[in-house]
Design a protein around this motif. Structure first.
Motif, PDB file in Angstrom:
ATOM      1  N   LEU A  59       0.569   3.927   6.556  1.00 53.46           N
ATOM      2  CA  LEU A  59       0.113   4.311   5.207  1.00 53.46           C
ATOM      3  C   LEU A  59       0.938   5.482   4.703  1.00 53.46           C
ATOM      4  CD1 LEU A  59      -2.080   4.401   2.869  1.00 53.46           C
ATOM      5  CD2 LEU A  59      -3.344   5.964   4.363  1.00 53.46           C
ATOM      6  N   ARG A  60       1.475   5.335   3.479  1.00 42.42           N
ATOM      7  CA  ARG A  60       2.100   6.487   2.831  1.00 42.42           C
ATOM      8  C   ARG A  60       1.034   7.224   2.026  1.00 42.42           C
ATOM      9  NH1 ARG A  60       7.190   7.558   2.468  1.00 42.42           N
ATOM     10  NH2 ARG A  60       7.860   5.380   2.619  1.00 42.42           N
ATOM     11  N   ARG A  61       0.795   8.474   2.366  1.00 45.35           N
ATOM     12  CA  ARG A  61      -0.257   9.259   1.728  1.00 45.35           C
ATOM     13  C   ARG A  61       0.249   9.854   0.412  1.00 45.35           C
ATOM     14  NH1 ARG A  61      -4.021  11.783   6.399  1.00 45.35           N
ATOM     15  NH2 ARG A  61      -5.518  11.222   4.790  1.00 45.35           N
ATOM     16  N   PRO A  62      -0.645  10.355  -0.437  1.00 39.24           N
ATOM     17  CA  PRO A  62      -0.232  10.888  -1.731  1.00 39.24           C
ATOM     18  C   PRO A  62       0.815  11.995  -1.654  1.00 39.24           C
ATOM     19  CG  PRO A  62      -2.601  10.532  -1.721  1.00 39.24           C
ATOM     20  CD  PRO A  62      -2.131  10.277  -0.319  1.00 39.24           C
ATOM     21  N   ASP A  63       0.854  12.751  -0.541  1.00 40.77           N
ATOM     22  CA  ASP A  63       1.861  13.805  -0.414  1.00 40.77           C
ATOM     23  C   ASP A  63       3.189  13.280   0.125  1.00 40.77           C
ATOM     24  OD1 ASP A  63       1.352  13.340   2.261  1.00 40.77           O
ATOM     25  OD2 ASP A  63       0.649  15.368   2.715  1.00 40.77           O
ATOM     26  N   GLY A  64       3.287  11.963   0.322  1.00 39.36           N
ATOM     27  CA  GLY A  64       4.521  11.353   0.800  1.00 39.36           C
ATOM     28  C   GLY A  64       4.617  11.205   2.301  1.00 39.36           C
ATOM     29  N   SER A  65       3.717  11.824   3.048  1.00 40.32           N
ATOM     30  CA  SER A  65       3.747  11.716   4.507  1.00 40.32           C
ATOM     31  C   SER A  65       3.264  10.335   4.943  1.00 40.32           C
ATOM     32  CB  SER A  65       2.882  12.801   5.147  1.00 40.32           C
ATOM     33  OG  SER A  65       1.515  12.627   4.780  1.00 40.32           O
ATOM     34  N   LEU A  66       3.661   9.942   6.155  1.00 40.37           N
ATOM     35  CA  LEU A  66       3.257   8.649   6.697  1.00 40.37           C
ATOM     36  C   LEU A  66       2.203   8.839   7.776  1.00 40.37           C
ATOM     37  CD1 LEU A  66       6.688   6.778   7.026  1.00 40.37           C
ATOM     38  CD2 LEU A  66       5.009   6.667   5.162  1.00 40.37           C
ATOM     39  N   LEU A  67       1.204   7.985   7.736  1.00 48.18           N
ATOM     40  CA  LEU A  67       0.126   7.999   8.728  1.00 48.18           C
ATOM     41  C   LEU A  67       0.085   6.643   9.404  1.00 48.18           C
ATOM     42  CD1 LEU A  67      -2.423   9.312  10.012  1.00 48.18           C
ATOM     43  CD2 LEU A  67      -3.739   8.320   8.110  1.00 48.18           C
ATOM     44  N   ALA A  68       0.277   6.630  10.726  1.00 50.96           N
ATOM     45  CA  ALA A  68       0.165   5.398  11.498  1.00 50.96           C
ATOM     46  C   ALA A  68      -1.244   5.285  12.054  1.00 50.96           C
ATOM     47  CB  ALA A  68       1.190   5.374  12.622  1.00 50.96           C
ATOM     48  N   SER A  69      -1.807   4.105  11.977  1.00 50.68           N
ATOM     49  CA  SER A  69      -3.164   3.871  12.476  1.00 50.68           C
ATOM     50  C   SER A  69      -3.153   3.731  13.989  1.00 50.68           C
ATOM     51  CB  SER A  69      -3.709   2.579  11.871  1.00 50.68           C
ATOM     52  OG  SER A  69      -3.092   1.455  12.502  1.00 50.68           O
ATOM     53  N   PRO A  70      -4.334   3.809  14.604  1.00 51.98           N
ATOM     54  CA  PRO A  70      -4.433   3.382  16.000  1.00 51.98           C
ATOM     55  C   PRO A  70      -4.051   1.909  16.102  1.00 51.98           C
ATOM     56  CG  PRO A  70      -6.432   4.525  15.290  1.00 51.98           C
ATOM     57  CD  PRO A  70      -5.626   4.273  14.054  1.00 51.98           C
ATOM     58  N   ALA A  71      -3.490   1.526  17.228  1.00 48.94           N
ATOM     59  CA  ALA A  71      -3.101   0.129  17.425  1.00 48.94           C
ATOM     60  C   ALA A  71      -4.333  -0.761  17.579  1.00 48.94           C
ATOM     61  CB  ALA A  71      -2.205   0.007  18.651  1.00 48.94           C
TER      62      ALA A  71
ATOM     63  N   ALA B 226     -12.376   5.627   1.389  1.00 52.19           N
ATOM     64  CA  ALA B 226     -11.393   6.709   1.404  1.00 52.19           C
ATOM     65  C   ALA B 226      -9.977   6.160   1.520  1.00 52.19           C
ATOM     66  CB  ALA B 226     -11.686   7.674   2.546  1.00 52.19           C
ATOM     67  N   LEU B 227      -9.795   5.087   2.292  1.00 49.98           N
ATOM     68  CA  LEU B 227      -8.480   4.441   2.397  1.00 49.98           C
ATOM     69  C   LEU B 227      -8.039   3.906   1.038  1.00 49.98           C
ATOM     70  CD1 LEU B 227      -6.094   3.159   3.941  1.00 49.98           C
ATOM     71  CD2 LEU B 227      -7.604   1.216   4.451  1.00 49.98           C
ATOM     72  N   LEU B 228      -8.944   3.240   0.340  1.00 48.76           N
ATOM     73  CA  LEU B 228      -8.606   2.721  -0.988  1.00 48.76           C
ATOM     74  C   LEU B 228      -8.245   3.845  -1.943  1.00 48.76           C
ATOM     75  CD1 LEU B 228     -11.421   0.017  -1.385  1.00 48.76           C
ATOM     76  CD2 LEU B 228      -9.081  -0.292  -0.550  1.00 48.76           C
ATOM     77  N   ASP B 229      -9.007   4.942  -1.876  1.00 46.87           N
ATOM     78  CA  ASP B 229      -8.711   6.088  -2.737  1.00 46.87           C
ATOM     79  C   ASP B 229      -7.348   6.673  -2.422  1.00 46.87           C
ATOM     80  OD1 ASP B 229      -9.832   8.034  -4.760  1.00 46.87           O
ATOM     81  OD2 ASP B 229      -9.446   9.418  -3.116  1.00 46.87           O
ATOM     82  N   GLU B 230      -6.992   6.749  -1.144  1.00 51.07           N
ATOM     83  CA  GLU B 230      -5.666   7.233  -0.751  1.00 51.07           C
ATOM     84  C   GLU B 230      -4.576   6.352  -1.351  1.00 51.07           C
ATOM     85  OE1 GLU B 230      -4.319   9.410   2.134  1.00 51.07           O
ATOM     86  OE2 GLU B 230      -6.055  10.634   1.630  1.00 51.07           O
ATOM     87  N   LEU B 231      -4.772   5.052  -1.311  1.00 57.42           N
ATOM     88  CA  LEU B 231      -3.775   4.130  -1.835  1.00 57.42           C
ATOM     89  C   LEU B 231      -3.582   4.303  -3.342  1.00 57.42           C
ATOM     90  CD1 LEU B 231      -4.746   0.963   0.222  1.00 57.42           C
ATOM     91  CD2 LEU B 231      -2.522   2.128   0.283  1.00 57.42           C
ATOM     92  N   VAL B 232      -4.686   4.438  -4.061  1.00 57.27           N
ATOM     93  CA  VAL B 232      -4.577   4.591  -5.519  1.00 57.27           C
ATOM     94  C   VAL B 232      -3.947   5.931  -5.873  1.00 57.27           C
ATOM     95  CG1 VAL B 232      -5.840   4.685  -7.691  1.00 57.27           C
ATOM     96  CG2 VAL B 232      -6.536   3.049  -5.922  1.00 57.27           C
ATOM     97  N   ARG B 233      -4.382   6.985  -5.199  1.00 56.39           N
ATOM     98  CA  ARG B 233      -3.791   8.295  -5.485  1.00 56.39           C
ATOM     99  C   ARG B 233      -2.322   8.338  -5.109  1.00 56.39           C
ATOM    100  NH1 ARG B 233      -5.354  12.438  -2.890  1.00 56.39           N
ATOM    101  NH2 ARG B 233      -6.604  11.476  -1.226  1.00 56.39           N
ATOM    102  N   GLY B 234      -1.961   7.609  -4.055  1.00 61.18           N
ATOM    103  CA  GLY B 234      -0.550   7.527  -3.687  1.00 61.18           C
ATOM    104  C   GLY B 234       0.276   6.829  -4.762  1.00 61.18           C
ATOM    105  N   ALA B 235      -0.280   5.790  -5.371  1.00 60.45           N
ATOM    106  CA  ALA B 235       0.434   5.084  -6.441  1.00 60.45           C
ATOM    107  C   ALA B 235       0.624   5.968  -7.663  1.00 60.45           C
ATOM    108  CB  ALA B 235      -0.330   3.828  -6.817  1.00 60.45           C
ATOM    109  N   LEU B 236      -0.318   6.863  -7.898  1.00 57.64           N
ATOM    110  CA  LEU B 236      -0.241   7.739  -9.072  1.00 57.64           C
ATOM    111  C   LEU B 236       0.542   9.016  -8.827  1.00 57.64           C
ATOM    112  CD1 LEU B 236      -3.959   7.389 -10.246  1.00 57.64           C
ATOM    113  CD2 LEU B 236      -1.928   6.601 -11.489  1.00 57.64           C
ATOM    114  N   ALA B 237       0.884   9.276  -7.552  1.00 59.87           N
ATOM    115  CA  ALA B 237       1.566  10.533  -7.216  1.00 59.87           C
ATOM    116  C   ALA B 237       2.982  10.573  -7.775  1.00 59.87           C
ATOM    117  CB  ALA B 237       1.594  10.698  -5.694  1.00 59.87           C
TER     118      ALA B 237
END
Length: 327
Positions: A211-223, A316-327
């Motif tokens: 996941l690319r977060r709104p601040d541009g950082s990448l977050l990898a999920s647990p496998a 919260a994941l959905l909100d992260e995605l939308v905020r990332g698109a608007l960043a």
């Protein structure tokens, strides 16, 4: 002269909801899966924060508004242009492959997910193999087959036959005997003019989402590990015939290798938003299977379950995605 002053206002301005279009459906064989994802996304978004506009692409490619009223393409673009951001949840061809990203670009609207190029490349399993190889990530040995070359394909042992650009495991067949090769090729070619024939990989099926977060950082999920008897095909995926274990039972070395390979693949393809990167974990190391830039997005789909295990719940994941698109 006395000056009269008003008491300081304690009113807190109400946040104006973000107008967001959620698009589901599509012309591919993943139509019904996409409708479920889109409905789940639209229902889960906080109504105090988002004014959701639901749009559907019918199986014939026509558009419908949230009331089921048909829209021509100009009307659909007009609806998109009236929204602040778009959340496309159309899996497979004519959606995930960059087509909807291109439409959003032309409409001048920010959107959730990967751009045109990344969507097209990741949807093409053959090109994804080439990109992975260029950055040192192993893939299964295989060859590209078309209707013109299918008859000349020689039997060399068990293989997996799959359309190059289809999803939800449609048209995927595990072929164990020579007599089943031609029917498997026919089934895959019915969905796509190009087919990938890969050697069978003996290993655990393990996925990681990035996941690319709104601040541009990448977050990898647990496998997440898929435990299934045989091939993780469409029936196993949607018929409840597989166990999804998250977090997967991995040692620290394998977990780190998977995370690094997932992030490297995401970066090499130029992905944005969230993508699910699927691997086989073998005795000789990791083997990339495929990449999904518009993965299933119901609350019980793999990606939301993976991030929930990391403490990021569905809404919260959905909100992260939308905020990332608007960043």
């Amino acid at each position: 002269m006395t000056t009269l002053t008003s008491p300081r206002s304690t009113h807190v301005p109400t946040r104006v909801p973000t107008r967001l279009a959620v698009i589901g459906g599509g012309r591919s064989c993943e139509h019904d899966v996409s409708l479920a994802s889109a409905a789940s996304v639209a229902d889960a978004l906080d109504p105090a924060a988002y004014d959701v506009v639901r749009l559907t692409i019918a199986r014939d490619g026509s558009w419908l508004d949230e009331h089921g009223t048909p829209l021509d393409l100009a009307g659909a673009v007009g609806v998109l242009a009236g929204c602040d951001v778009v959340f496309p949840v159309v899996h497979g061809p004519h959606g995930e492959d960059g087509e909807l990203a291109a439409l959003c670009e032309l409409a001048g609207r920010p959107y959730v997910g990967s751009g045109v190029g990344a969507g097209a490349v990741a949807m093409d399993k053959w090109v994804t193999k080439l990109v992975a190889g260029a950055v040192g990530i192993a893939t299964a040995a295989g060859r590209l087959v078309t209707a013109d070359t299918a008859a000349t394909l020689a039997w060399t042992g068990p293989v997996v036959v799959k359309p190059v650009a289809a999803g939800s495991s449609h048209g995927v067949t595990l072929v164990r005997t020579p007599d089943r090769l031609a029917p498997a090729l026919d089934a895959a070619l019915a969905l796509d003019g190009r087919v990938l024939v890969e050697e069978v990989v003996d290993g655990r099926e393990v996925d990681v989402a990035v996941l690319r977060r709104p601040d541009g950082s990448l977050l990898a999920s647990p496998a997440l590990e898929i435990v299934v008897d045989g091939l993780f095909d469409h029936d196993a995926k949607y018929g409840g015939h597989a166990d999804l274990l998250v977090p997967a039972d991995l040692d620290e070395v394998d977990a780190k290798a998977l995370e690094q390979a997932a992030v490297a693949t995401y970066d090499a393809l130029g992905c944005d938003g969230v993508a699910r990167v699927d691997f086989f974990l073998t005795a000789d190391g990791l083997v990339l299977n495929e990449v999904n830039t518009v993965p299933g997005m119901t609350e019980h789909s793999q990606v939301p379950r993976m991030f929930a295990a990391a403490g990021l719940p569905y809404a919260a994941l959905l909100d992260e995605l939308v905020r990332g698109a608007l960043a």
